[in-house]
Design a protein around this motif. Structure first.
Motif, mmCIF file in Angstrom:
data_model
loop_
_atom_site.group_PDB
_atom_site.id
_atom_site.type_symbol
_atom_site.label_atom_id
_atom_site.label_comp_id
_atom_site.label_asym_id
_atom_site.label_seq_id
_atom_site.Cartn_x
_atom_site.Cartn_y
_atom_site.Cartn_z
ATOM 1 N N VAL A 11 0.537 -1.437 -0.108
ATOM 2 C CA VAL A 11 -0.041 -0.336 0.017
ATOM 3 C C VAL A 11 1.069 1.296 0.008
ATOM 4 O O VAL A 11 1.089 2.364 -0.437
ATOM 5 N N THR A 12 2.133 1.249 0.753
ATOM 6 C CA THR A 12 3.114 2.718 0.642
ATOM 7 C C THR A 12 3.869 2.489 -0.345
ATOM 8 O O THR A 12 5.058 2.892 -0.412
ATOM 9 N N THR A 14 5.880 3.622 -3.162
ATOM 10 C CA THR A 14 6.029 4.716 -3.997
ATOM 11 C C THR A 14 7.636 4.836 -5.365
ATOM 12 O O THR A 14 8.193 3.773 -5.026
ATOM 13 N N ILE A 15 7.405 5.816 -5.662
ATOM 14 C CA ILE A 15 9.036 5.647 -7.086
ATOM 15 C C ILE A 15 9.794 4.997 -6.400
ATOM 16 O O ILE A 15 10.465 5.016 -6.825
ATOM 17 N N LYS A 16 10.373 6.151 -5.296
ATOM 18 C CA LYS A 16 11.976 6.323 -4.428
ATOM 19 C C LYS A 16 11.557 4.664 -3.675
ATOM 20 O O LYS A 16 12.998 4.876 -3.561
ATOM 21 N N ARG A 17 10.844 4.414 -3.014
ATOM 22 C CA ARG A 17 10.227 2.777 -2.748
ATOM 23 C C ARG A 17 9.189 2.271 -3.099
ATOM 24 O O ARG A 17 8.672 2.588 -2.046
ATOM 25 N N PRO A 18 9.633 1.640 -4.123
ATOM 26 C CA PRO A 18 8.090 0.711 -4.144
ATOM 27 C C PRO A 18 8.128 -0.193 -3.819
ATOM 28 O O PRO A 18 7.036 -0.759 -3.176
ATOM 29 N N PHE A 19 9.005 -0.965 -3.181
ATOM 30 C CA PHE A 19 8.828 -2.543 -2.068
ATOM 31 C C PHE A 19 9.285 -2.275 -1.211
ATOM 32 O O PHE A 19 10.349 -1.843 -0.444
ATOM 33 N N GLN A 20 8.333 -2.925 -0.091
ATOM 34 C CA GLN A 20 8.373 -2.525 1.501
ATOM 35 C C GLN A 20 8.750 -4.091 2.008
ATOM 36 O O GLN A 20 8.509 -5.397 1.020
ATOM 37 N N ASN A 21 10.134 -4.103 2.840
ATOM 38 C CA ASN A 21 10.837 -5.334 3.241
ATOM 39 C C ASN A 21 9.553 -5.590 4.539
ATOM 40 O O ASN A 21 8.663 -5.093 4.469
ATOM 41 N N ASP A 22 9.855 -7.766 4.445
ATOM 42 C CA ASP A 22 8.730 -8.260 5.650
ATOM 43 C C ASP A 22 9.288 -7.806 6.838
ATOM 44 O O ASP A 22 8.030 -7.554 7.820
ATOM 45 N N ASP A 23 10.299 -7.386 6.869
ATOM 46 C CA ASP A 23 10.456 -6.731 8.690
ATOM 47 C C ASP A 23 10.598 -5.597 8.656
ATOM 48 O O ASP A 23 10.302 -4.255 9.689
ATOM 49 N N ASP A 24 9.502 -4.623 7.326
ATOM 50 C CA ASP A 24 8.826 -3.124 8.063
ATOM 51 C C ASP A 24 8.356 -3.235 8.432
ATOM 52 O O ASP A 24 7.371 -3.656 8.917
ATOM 53 N N ASN A 25 8.165 -1.903 9.514
ATOM 54 C CA ASN A 25 7.317 -1.669 10.552
ATOM 55 C C ASN A 25 6.415 -0.992 10.157
ATOM 56 O O ASN A 25 6.746 0.062 8.789
ATOM 57 N N SER A 26 4.539 -1.233 10.514
ATOM 58 C CA SER A 26 3.723 -0.489 9.594
ATOM 59 C C SER A 26 2.648 0.048 10.435
ATOM 60 O O SER A 26 1.968 -0.965 10.605
ATOM 61 N N GLY A 90 2.252 7.791 -6.356
ATOM 62 C CA GLY A 90 2.729 6.609 -7.863
ATOM 63 C C GLY A 90 2.164 5.685 -7.927
ATOM 64 O O GLY A 90 0.803 5.493 -7.779
ATOM 65 N N PRO A 91 2.591 4.414 -7.961
ATOM 66 C CA PRO A 91 1.898 3.063 -7.860
ATOM 67 C C PRO A 91 0.668 2.921 -7.354
ATOM 68 O O PRO A 91 -0.413 2.538 -7.411
ATOM 69 N N GLU A 92 1.468 2.980 -5.981
ATOM 70 C CA GLU A 92 0.513 2.881 -4.933
ATOM 71 C C GLU A 92 0.177 3.952 -4.072
ATOM 72 O O GLU A 92 -0.455 3.100 -2.855
ATOM 73 N N ARG A 93 0.516 4.955 -3.984
ATOM 74 C CA ARG A 93 -0.487 5.912 -3.294
ATOM 75 C C ARG A 93 -1.383 6.985 -4.585
ATOM 76 O O ARG A 93 -0.467 7.627 -5.551
ATOM 77 N N PRO A 105 2.188 -0.584 -15.147
ATOM 78 C CA PRO A 105 1.075 -1.369 -14.915
ATOM 79 C C PRO A 105 1.205 -3.103 -15.072
ATOM 80 O O PRO A 105 0.921 -4.653 -14.402
ATOM 81 N N THR A 106 1.190 -3.100 -16.129
ATOM 82 C CA THR A 106 1.060 -4.477 -17.151
ATOM 83 C C THR A 106 2.243 -5.503 -16.289
ATOM 84 O O THR A 106 2.206 -6.768 -15.988
ATOM 85 N N VAL A 107 3.964 -4.614 -16.694
ATOM 86 C CA VAL A 107 4.936 -5.472 -16.951
ATOM 87 C C VAL A 107 4.884 -5.048 -14.488
ATOM 88 O O VAL A 107 5.347 -6.149 -14.633
#
Length: 469
Positions: A11-12, A14-26, A90-93, A105-107
């Motif tokens: 959900v979070t 962004t272009i600069k940080r598009p992927f979230q780690n498993d250990d990220d708190n949120s 970004g795509p998720e915001r 979106p397709t890729v």
């Protein structure tokens, strides 16, 4: 840019940080009430993981996703553009995009499927397998860094490590017997080695890498284990065995049609985020962009991959057994006498066999060429062509084709005989039909040998030869 996406919904991003780690708190639903991250359930079976991945529907409710063919994307307000480049949207915001070299979106959807397939947090889809490999190595190793690599690799990868990267960026590579833990450890240069690089099943000798052991060696040295899994999608899941990064030439088994050039990088979100960095990311700045139409084609083929790999493996196993009974020198990890048979059984995913690749060593290039001539031009068993994973059997003499970039002495050290015929076993036609074609070609070659014994005075074609790895 062709891009990546974590295997689960984010959900979070962004272009600069598009992927979230498993250990990220949120606090956005990815974490628990106590602030600790949720454990993500990843299916052990790659087919189950693919089925559990998010399904994309078409723009108008189609069962297949839409193809977003646009290179650039519009915004409704001028300030939105600023916020996109600042990473606020970004795509998720806001479901907003700038340019397909950044996000498409397709890729993105294909990247989600590849991450599910390999059991990684994220996957980035590229225009070719070599662009995936080169981007990963440049990102992880850096100028003047050191790589410990298996001495038996695809010729293009060997040339990249032994010639191009040393010239272009001062990268140094030490090639070793990846099966020898002591040799791998001895090759590590403390503080300098950044990557240990192997293929799950080596091209072309079909040695099986001890991925858990190599992961321990790499991690003890503070390095990353990068594994090329092109030969064994579905069969082995390197990331589940300790590999940090898994790369693919998607052109091969995953595509299955010999009509697409593509690659993929599967790994942790932190790595892919770094590779997507606007200022320093190898993927962002080198631009190995996958076309959205290619991504759509591949996404439609992935659901069939489990069935295809099972049939590739079934036929390869049967042919290898029959070839061995004929007295041929055959290498196939599914045979009990292959030196790495037990290892493959220990690390393989149940139900997918030992893969669709086998090798027949004819001793000399001349005998290899004569066999392939009859297999293609006389009996139509298969096609003389490089690559693999096609529904027809493809065959090539590795020493003079896909491994020709390696110097002769390196080929010899890697165990690549001049007469080694690499076969990618297809599933077109019936098994018995194809086997009859193989036997006929073999018989014709034997007849030629009897008529011209001087051409083969140094070898007995039908003598049983024990396979040495």
């Amino acid at each position: 840019m062709a891009h990546v996406m974590a295997a689960s919904e984010l959900v979070t991003a962004t272009i600069k940080r598009p992927f979230q780690n498993d250990d990220d708190n949120s606090s956005n639903g990815n974490g628990n009430a106590d602030g600790k991250p949720k454990a993500r359930r990843r299916e052990a079976d790659p087919a189950a993981a693919l089925a559990a991945a998010r399904h994309e529907f078409g723009e108008h409710g189609g069962v297949n996703m839409s193809i977003e063919a646009s290179a650039t994307f519009t915004v409704m307000e001028p300030d939105t553009m600023r916020r996109l480049f600042a990473g606020e949207l970004g795509p998720e915001r806001g479901d907003l995009y700038i340019y397909s070299r950044h996000f498409n979106p397709t890729v993105l959807a294909l990247g989600r499927q590849m991450a599910a397939l390999e059991g990684t947090e994220a996957a980035y889809c590229t225009a070719s397998g070599m662009s995936a490999i080169s981007s990963v190595l440049m990102q992880l190793v850096g100028a003047g860094g050191h790589v410990v690599a298996s001495r038996c690799l695809y010729g293009g990868t060997h040339a990249l490590l032994s010639r191009f990267l040393p010239r272009a960026s001062g990268v140094r590579a030490t090639f070793v017997d990846a099966d020898d833990e002591a040799a791998v450890r001895a090759a590590v240069r403390p503080g300098e080695t950044r990557v240990v690089y192997v293929e799950t099943m080596s091209n072309p000798t079909l040695a099986v890498a001890d991925i858990p052991m190599l992961a321990r060696v790499a991690h003890d040295a503070g390095a990353k284990l990068v594994v090329d899994n092109t030969f064994t999608p579905m069969v082995v899941s390197p990331a589940r065995l300790g590999a940090d990064v898994v790369v693919h030439s998607v052109s091969k088994f995953i595509s299955g049609g010999a009509d697409i050039i593509a690659g993929a990088i599967c790994g942790p979100a932190s790595l892919v985020n770094a590779m997507m960095d606007l200022q320093e990311g190898a993927l962002m700045l080198l631009g190995p962009t996958m076309n959205a139409k290619v991504a759509f084609e591949l996404s439609e083929r992935l659901p069939h991959l489990p069935l295809r790999m099972q049939e590739h493996s079934r036929r390869a196993a049967e042919y290898a057994s029959r070839m061995r009974r004929l007295g041929l020198r055959v290498a196939y990890p599914g045979l009990p006498d292959h030196p790495h048979h037990a290892r493959l059984l220990a690390i393989a995913n149940p139900g997918y066999g030992a893969g669709g690749m086998l090798c027949v060593d004819m001793g000399t290039e001349d005998r290899a060429n004569r066999l392939m001539h009859h297999l293609q031009n006389t009996t139509r068993f298969g096609l003389m062509a490089v690559s693999l994973g096609y529904y027809e059997t493809l065959m090539s003499c590795s020493g003079s084709s896909t491994s020709s970039e390696m110097p002769p002495e390196d080929r010899a050290r890697a165990g690549i005989s001049p007469g080694l015929v690499r076969m990618s076993v297809g599933y077109n036609g019936t098994l018995e039909q194809r086997w009859a074609q193989f036997e006929r070609a073999l018989s014709l070659m034997q007849q030629q040998q009897q008529q011209h014994p001087d051409r083969d005075a140094a070898a007995k074609y039908c003598k049983i030869v024990e396979w040495h790895s």
